[in-house]
Design a protein around this motif. Structure first.
Motif, PDB file in Angstrom:
ATOM      1  N   CYS A  67       7.832   3.952  -5.547  1.00 29.43           N
ATOM      2  CA  CYS A  67       6.437   3.772  -5.952  1.00 29.43           C
ATOM      3  C   CYS A  67       6.100   4.605  -7.189  1.00 29.43           C
ATOM      4  CB  CYS A  67       5.490   4.187  -4.828  1.00 29.43           C
ATOM      5  SG  CYS A  67       5.617   3.214  -3.334  1.00 29.43           S
ATOM      6  N   ARG A  68       5.253   4.074  -8.006  1.00 28.51           N
ATOM      7  CA  ARG A  68       4.627   4.831  -9.100  1.00 28.51           C
ATOM      8  C   ARG A  68       3.136   4.899  -8.797  1.00 28.51           C
ATOM      9  NH1 ARG A  68       5.694   1.258 -13.902  1.00 28.51           N
ATOM     10  NH2 ARG A  68       4.675   2.907 -15.098  1.00 28.51           N
ATOM     11  N   PHE A  69       2.597   6.105  -8.841  1.00 24.42           N
ATOM     12  CA  PHE A  69       1.200   6.305  -8.442  1.00 24.42           C
ATOM     13  C   PHE A  69       0.343   6.617  -9.663  1.00 24.42           C
ATOM     14  CE2 PHE A  69       3.840   7.370  -4.790  1.00 24.42           C
ATOM     15  CZ  PHE A  69       3.240   6.613  -3.799  1.00 24.42           C
ATOM     16  N   PHE A  70      -0.879   6.046  -9.668  1.00 28.35           N
ATOM     17  CA  PHE A  70      -1.796   6.233 -10.796  1.00 28.35           C
ATOM     18  C   PHE A  70      -3.153   6.686 -10.258  1.00 28.35           C
ATOM     19  CE2 PHE A  70       1.388   3.141 -12.007  1.00 28.35           C
ATOM     20  CZ  PHE A  70       1.821   3.653 -13.226  1.00 28.35           C
ATOM     21  N   VAL A 125       0.840   1.722  -7.705  1.00 27.57           N
ATOM     22  CA  VAL A 125      -0.199   1.983  -6.705  1.00 27.57           C
ATOM     23  C   VAL A 125      -1.296   2.867  -7.327  1.00 27.57           C
ATOM     24  CG1 VAL A 125      -0.718   2.903  -4.409  1.00 27.57           C
ATOM     25  CG2 VAL A 125       1.540   1.879  -4.889  1.00 27.57           C
ATOM     26  N   GLY A 126      -2.531   2.377  -7.294  1.00 27.53           N
ATOM     27  CA  GLY A 126      -3.664   3.189  -7.722  1.00 27.53           C
ATOM     28  C   GLY A 126      -4.209   3.994  -6.550  1.00 27.53           C
ATOM     29  N   LEU A 127      -4.615   5.239  -6.788  1.00 27.17           N
ATOM     30  CA  LEU A 127      -5.101   6.117  -5.722  1.00 27.17           C
ATOM     31  C   LEU A 127      -6.518   6.614  -6.018  1.00 27.17           C
ATOM     32  CD1 LEU A 127      -2.029   8.426  -4.965  1.00 27.17           C
ATOM     33  CD2 LEU A 127      -2.761   6.382  -3.723  1.00 27.17           C
ATOM     34  N   VAL A 131      -5.031   1.963  -3.191  1.00 24.62           N
ATOM     35  CA  VAL A 131      -5.271   2.682  -1.937  1.00 24.62           C
ATOM     36  C   VAL A 131      -6.484   3.578  -2.181  1.00 24.62           C
ATOM     37  CG1 VAL A 131      -4.361   4.292  -0.245  1.00 24.62           C
ATOM     38  CG2 VAL A 131      -2.841   2.614  -1.313  1.00 24.62           C
ATOM     39  N   SER A 132      -7.535   3.376  -1.404  1.00 26.43           N
ATOM     40  CA  SER A 132      -8.796   4.063  -1.711  1.00 26.43           C
ATOM     41  C   SER A 132      -9.532   4.457  -0.442  1.00 26.43           C
ATOM     42  CB  SER A 132      -9.696   3.151  -2.553  1.00 26.43           C
ATOM     43  OG  SER A 132     -10.963   3.734  -2.788  1.00 26.43           O
ATOM     44  N   SER A 133     -10.302   5.530  -0.567  1.00 27.27           N
ATOM     45  CA  SER A 133     -11.294   5.846   0.462  1.00 27.27           C
ATOM     46  C   SER A 133     -12.469   4.882   0.313  1.00 27.27           C
ATOM     47  CB  SER A 133     -11.763   7.296   0.301  1.00 27.27           C
ATOM     48  OG  SER A 133     -12.399   7.466  -0.964  1.00 27.27           O
TER      49      SER A 133
END
Length: 649
Positions: free
Chosen positions: A530-533, A498-500, A577-579
């Motif tokens: 989950c792995r977050f980036f 998951v990209g943040l 997942v983004s603003s």
């Protein structure tokens, strides 16, 4: 016995010696003997005027003029008497006739100008001032007054010539310096400040000169200098509503919100009937409708208050009411770019894309619009025949806008055009592979010849885009294969990748409402599987230094050079997942699964009350249930994320 001429001479001697009673008696005896003696009537009339018997003086001088209509001196004195009696129109008529009789008299031309000006005969006044300067070119006053009238008439070039000559003739002429400064301001001349500063020195009691100096500093963004000048104006005229309004605006620009509000409340105590003041106060009360309603109660056709209230209602999602007010504002001032621009945002948010695109073209006339017109001489392409011709499509506004609307470039090429694209340097590698685009140039690079030009955000209008015809085929951008392969290898491993992204450009209007920040997203980091980036770049990235991040989080920002790197990373992720910011558009353009976190009053492109986007088929929208409620959004996203991660187990 004395002759008539001798008697008149004696009477005049008595008159000039101040022996008025003896002179009056002798004038009376002369007129008893010769009732129509014009010289006696004239001189006796002057004596009566001196003694304050203006009605009697007017009768005597009028009879003298009737008897000798070709005597300019009689007419000039009668004109002065008319002025003294408060009849400048009659005075102007007498001066004008006298000047025809004696055309080389500056002593007649100058007062004629003043009388004509009093009764609103501007052209006559200007001609008389100019006649005076021709007769006596070394007189500063008529030159200055001619310049002032020319400025009022909008004849700026002529006004500048006259006013510059006036201050050369008389360097201490404060009024001339003041009007010279105002005229220079109109043409944005760099000498404006110097001229107005000189006026302020020479006119120490003139609040208006300080107000105009403050306005020049304000327009140039010199907030501190503007505040100093405006405070000086208010020291001289504490109830000057123009100075109070501008001081409040300058303090707000300089970050002094508290003083801005205090200044406006002071203004409104003095002038509760000033709609401008209530409107200005509303700018310090985000979300409140009270001051806007007060402004409209005072002035129902106040266009700024109408648009302001309409915008607040739009942000409250009361779209029908918002559009009614926007329509009213546009009807009141059809040429107002601000009114049409504001309406465009409400129309687009409501899904009225054709109407919205039409109004959106007004953006270039909005004073504080973030992008200035490109200034290209080639005509704007608006959707006409273009086969066999060359067009330059160019970026405007933010990077997210460029990514969203570059989708139209292949459609322009499909109409038979040769397409060149000009964008920021950080977008060039990403856009180079776009189908149909012959060449991509970084802004500032030399451009080849082309026939047409079009900003990217004018393309939806050119294609008459409606909700049901949005060109939504994705991906329309692709990651560089070599970069994508390298990132795929680097990010390989188990778990949902998951990209943040948690923040946008802080200089963007409304960024505080649209950017949740890293702290808001922290509950997501607890979702198992989950792995977050971290894909966050720019000012929001420094939030990482203030938080302890879990082992499941990896910051990739140090390795991201441009949008092509971001695209290669996203191509290796399961979800972004983004603003509401540029990386969200990039993920959508790549066809990567995208979850967008939206404020209660979102940007127009996300529309209202739907969880999908017509622009990005792979997007899912998570909206604040109420203003400022990011916790509710995060809770919903975390639940959805947990479900998605569990499905991979």
């Amino acid at each position: 016995m004395a002759t008539l001429d001798e008697a008149l001479a004696i009477a005049l001697d008595l008159h000039t010696a101040g022996r008025t009673e003896e002179a009056e008696a002798l004038y009376g005896r002369i007129l008893d003997a010769v009732p129509d003696e014009p010289n006696a009537l004239h001189l006796y009339g002057l004596l009566c005027a001196q003694c304050g018997r203006l009605e009697q003086a007017a009768d005597l001088l009028g009879r003298a003029v009737t008897l000798r209509p070709g005597q300019p001196e009689y007419r000039a004195n009668l004109a002065m008497l008319h002025q003294a009696r408060g009849n400048p129109a009659a005075a102007a008529e007498q001066y004008r006739t006298a000047l025809r009789l004696c055309p080389d008299s500056a002593a007649l031309a100058f007062p004629l100008a003043g009388a004509a000006r009093q009764v609103g005969q501007g052209e006559l006044a200007l001609a008389a001032y100019r006649r005076t300067t021709v007769i006596q070119p070394d007189l500063a006053e008529p030159m200055a007054q001619a310049g002032i009238l020319l400025r009022y008439a909008g004849r700026t070039s002529e006004a500048l010539s006259a006013l510059r000559r006036a201050v050369q003739l008389r360097p201490d002429h404060g009024e001339a310096w003041h009007h010279l400064g105002v005229a220079l301001q109109r043409i944005r001349d760099p000498d404006t400040v110097a001229a107005l500063a000189q006026a302020v020195v020479l006119l120490p009691e003139d609040a208006t000169a300080r107000l105009n100096l403050g306005r020049v500093h304000y327009d140039a963004g010199r907030w501190g200098a503007a505040v100093a000048a405006l405070r000086g104006a208010l020291a001289l005229d504490p109830a000057n509503d123009g100075a109070l309004e501008l001081l409040a605006a300058a303090r707000r620009k300089a970050g002094g919100e508290g003083e801005a509000v205090r200044t406006l409340r002071r203004l409104l105590r003095l002038r509760p009937d000033t709609a401008n003041g209530w409107h200005a106060l509303s700018l310090s009360e985000p979300g409140s409708l009270v001051s806007l309603h007060r402004a409209l109660a005072v002035q129902p056709d106040h266009r700024g208050a109408l648009s302001g209230l309409a915008n607040r209602l739009r942000d409250r999602r009361e779209i029908a009411a918002s559009l009614r007010l926007h329509d009213r504002a546009v009807r009141l001032e059809p040429a107002s770019a601000e009114a049409r621009w504001n309406r465009s945002l409400a129309r687009l948010l409501a899904g009225d894309l054709p109407g919205g695109w039409e109004d959106y073209e007004a953006r270039w006339g909005v004073a504080d619009f973030p992008t200035r017109p490109r200034g290209l001489p080639q005509p704007l392409w608006s959707g006409g025949e273009i086969a066999g011709q060359t067009i330059l499509l160019h970026e405007e506004q933010g990077r997210g806008d460029a990514i969203q609307f570059v989708r139209y470039a292949p459609l322009v090429a499909a109409r038979g055009a040769r397409v060149f694209l000009e964008v920021g340097a950080d977008l060039v590698p990403l856009f180079r592979g776009l189908p149909g685009v012959e060449a991509v140039f970084a802004r500032g690079e030399p451009l080849p010849a082309f026939d047409w030009q079009c900003p990217l955000l004018s393309l939806p209008r050119a294609f008459a885009t409606r909700l049901e015809t949005v060109p939504a085929a994705v991906p329309y951008l692709t990651a560089d294969p070599a970069r994508a392969a390298a990132w795929r290898e680097r990010l390989a491993g188990g778990g949902l990748k998951v990209g943040l992204v948690w923040a946008g450009n802080p200089h963007f209007a409304g960024d505080r409402e649209r950017s949740p920040g890293l702290a808001v997203l922290s509950p997501l980091l607890s979702v198992p599987g989950c792995r977050f980036f971290g894909l966050q770049l720019g000012p929001g990235h420094d939030e990482l230094s203030r938080r302890s991040m879990p082992a499941s989080f990896t910051d990739l920002a140090p390795d991201i050079r441009d949008f092509a790197d971001s695209a290669a990373i996203m191509a290796s992720l399961d979800l972004v997942v983004s603003s509401c910011t540029a990386p969200a558009h990039l993920a959508g353009a790549l066809g990567v699964p995208l979850w967008v976190l939206l404020s209660h009053a979102p940007d127009w492109r996300w529309l209202l009350d739907r969880s999908d986007s017509p622009w990005y088929p792979t997007a899912r929208l998570f909206r604040q249930p109420r203003p400022g409620d990011w916790a509710g959004v995060t809770e919903e996203v975390a639940a959805a994320l947990a479900g998605r991660a569990a499905s991979l187990l």
